[in-house]
Enzyme design. Structure first.
Site, short mmCIF file in Angstrom:
data_model
loop_
_atom_site.label_atom_id
_atom_site.label_comp_id
_atom_site.label_asym_id
_atom_site.label_seq_id
_atom_site.Cartn_x
_atom_site.Cartn_y
_atom_site.Cartn_z
N LYS A 16 0.87 -1.19 0.00
CA LYS A 16 0.00 0.00 0.00
C LYS A 16 0.89 1.22 0.00
CE LYS A 16 -4.47 0.88 0.34
NZ LYS A 16 -5.61 0.01 -0.01
N ASP A 24 -6.99 4.33 -4.28
CA ASP A 24 -7.65 4.17 -2.97
C ASP A 24 -8.28 5.55 -2.73
OD1 ASP A 24 -7.67 2.06 -0.57
OD2 ASP A 24 -7.47 4.02 0.35
N1 GLU Z 1 -7.48 0.25 -2.71
C1 GLU Z 1 -8.23 -0.93 -3.00
C2 GLU Z 1 -8.22 -1.85 -1.79
O1 GLU Z 1 -8.24 -1.37 -0.68
C3 GLU Z 1 -7.81 -1.60 -4.29
C4 GLU Z 1 -6.38 -1.94 -4.42
C5 GLU Z 1 -5.97 -2.43 -5.81
O2 GLU Z 1 -6.79 -2.48 -6.70
O3 GLU Z 1 -4.77 -2.74 -5.94
O4 GLU Z 1 -8.25 -3.05 -1.87
#
Ligand code: GLU
Length: 460
Positions: free
Chosen positions: A140, A180
């Site tokens: 992340k 996100d």
């Molecule tokens: N931000 C999204 C999550 O919390 C998607 C992440 C992604 O697609 O890599 O899962």
């Protein structure tokens, strides 16, 4: 007590002590990282029965390794605003675990972002990604940059500066960021453009959530919200309930929230409320989603403007007021810790029957206990909101095969993935002695796959 029972009991005591020690060490090593510690506590507590039955996980130090990110990158992001003034933000990428595949997870641009927030999100992502059944590790990133009130050119300059530092650390087989909170198709476009320029090659699979013109996947935009509703639908069905005819509240009004509202309404629910960080709207007739999309997707407006075209709707000047509105099903899709113990009790007083988490960690651990102790059906984020990242993995598959699948194809795969996550989490809960407990089941099912891959790959 038989010998087998005595051994099990003693293993359970050992596992409890081990988890306690590991958590204590994590607290000591990461003081002040409250969100990260909250996410860790929820996971490790639910793993006791697994560790008791499979002590090899303790012996090979799996938890100690899992709780320490493989790499944490933190960097300066300087950019120039429209007034010509230099601004400086902080950027992060936490590459948490690559046992199952390249690091995968979104980027969050929000003033609240700090290392604890990114670590909690990255840690959750490991288990979520494992649950999807797709070959993706957990990561992340993000920045304390506040996209609110910034012009398009300021957003572009910020994204370019952010990527100028990040690009060396990512790649289609290394680490694949996505969106996100605060990062949508526009930001992904600017980030992708800068990556392409710096690398000098078109590597479509380096980011997901891209525009459809240059390697994006159909249904990616809808995936997290739709996936949430598919998951909750499975949970309701198992308990003789359904969306059809029920009253639903969905907090937030971003991408997850909008498509959760859309699918819930398509399944026959009446969605009566949604929110943004300023306040919430309550429309007893059912929210007019076209207006919300116009305000939030096309424009950059506050949700309060909804009442201008819908004078019968009420606007409450505080986003947490949304939880005082009666509903059968609550879908928190705004942000972490939006439902605390008191809020959970208020929902129960209003006879909520099911809660499905669209945001990451929207309920505190105390709130989860309240729901469980009061027999409210509870779908935890790690499982219920995994549809977004699952379709991101499908986007990566399309990119590497240079194909583009139809909306129907991606949506059908998404439905299957959400059903599998539900079944696997339920099965793990039953196998490890907590039938029906999706919190434990999702944690356990997600954990076992990662732990086994880590053991297979040796101590690295
Ligand atoms: N931000 C999204 C999550 O919390 C998607 C992440 C992604 O697609 O890599 O899962």
């Amino acid at each position: 007590m038989s010998t087998i029972e005595a051994t099990l009991h003693s293993n359970e005591q050992k596992a409890k002590q081990y988890v306690k020690n590991v958590y204590h060490a994590t607290e000591q090593r990461n003081p002040h990282e409250t969100e990260f510690l909250q996410a860790v506590k929820e996971i490790v507590d639910s793993l006791v029965p697994v560790l008791a039955r499979q002590p090899q996980y303790m012996e090979s130090g799996i938890l100690e390794r899992l709780l320490e990110p493989e790499k944490v990158i933190s960097f300066r992001v300087p950019w120039v605003d429209d007034q010509g003034k230099v601004q400086v933000n902080r950027g992060y990428r936490v590459q948490f675990n690559s046992a199952l595949g390249p690091y995968k997870g979104g980027l969050r641009f929000h003033p609240s972002v700090n290392e604890s927030i990114i670590k909690f999100l990255g840690f959750e992502q490991i288990f979520k990604n494992s649950l999807t059944g797709q070959p993706i590790g957990g990561g992340k990133g993000g920045s304390d940059f506040d996209p609110k009130d910034k012009t398009d050119m300021e957003i572009m300059r910020f994204c370019q500066s952010f990527m100028t530092e990040l690009y060396e650390h990512i790649g289609p087989d290394t680490d694949v960021p996505a969106g996100d909170v605060g990062v949508n198709a526009r930001e992904i476009g600017y980030l992708f453009g800068q990556y392409k320029k710096l690398r000098g090659t078109f590597e479509a699979g380096v980011l997901t959530g891209k525009g459809l013109e240059y390697g994006g996947s159909l249904a990616r935009t809808e995936a997290t919200g739709y996936g949430l509703v598919y998951f909750v639908q499975e949970m309701l069905k198992d308990n003789g309930l359904e969306f059809n005819g029920s009253t639903v509240i969905v907090s937030g009004s971003g991408n997850v929230s909008i498509y959760a509202m859309e699918k819930a309404a398509e399944f026959g629910a009446k969605v009566v409320a949604c929110s943004d960080s300023d306040g919430c709207i309550y429309d007893e007739n059912g929210i007019d989603l076209d207006t919300v999309k116009e305000l939030k997707e096309a424009g950059n407006e506050r949700i309060s403007a909804y009442t201008e075209s819908h004078p019968n709707a009420k606007y409450l000047d505080d986003c947490s007021s949304i939880w005082s509105i009666p509903c059968d099903i609550a879908l928190p899709c705004a942000t972490q810790n939006e439902i605390d113990e008191e809020t959970a009790k208020a929902l129960i007083a209003n006879e909520v029957k099911a809660v499905g988490e669209g945001a990451n960690m929207p309920s505190t651990n105390e709130a989860i206990d309240v729901f469980r102790n009061n027999d409210v059906l509870f779908a935890p984020a790690k499982a219920a909101n995994a549809g977004g990242v699952a379709v991101s993995a499908l986007e990566m598959a399309q990119n590497s095969s240079k194909l583009m699948w139809s909306f129907e194809d991606v949506d059908a795969r998404l439905q299957d993935i959400m059903k599998d996550i539900y079944q696997n989490s339920m099965q793990a809960a039953t196998d490890y002695g907590t039938p029906g407990n999706l919190v434990a089941g999702a944690n356990i099912a997600g954990f076992i796959k990662v732990a086994d891959a880590m053991i297979a790959q040796g101590v690295i």
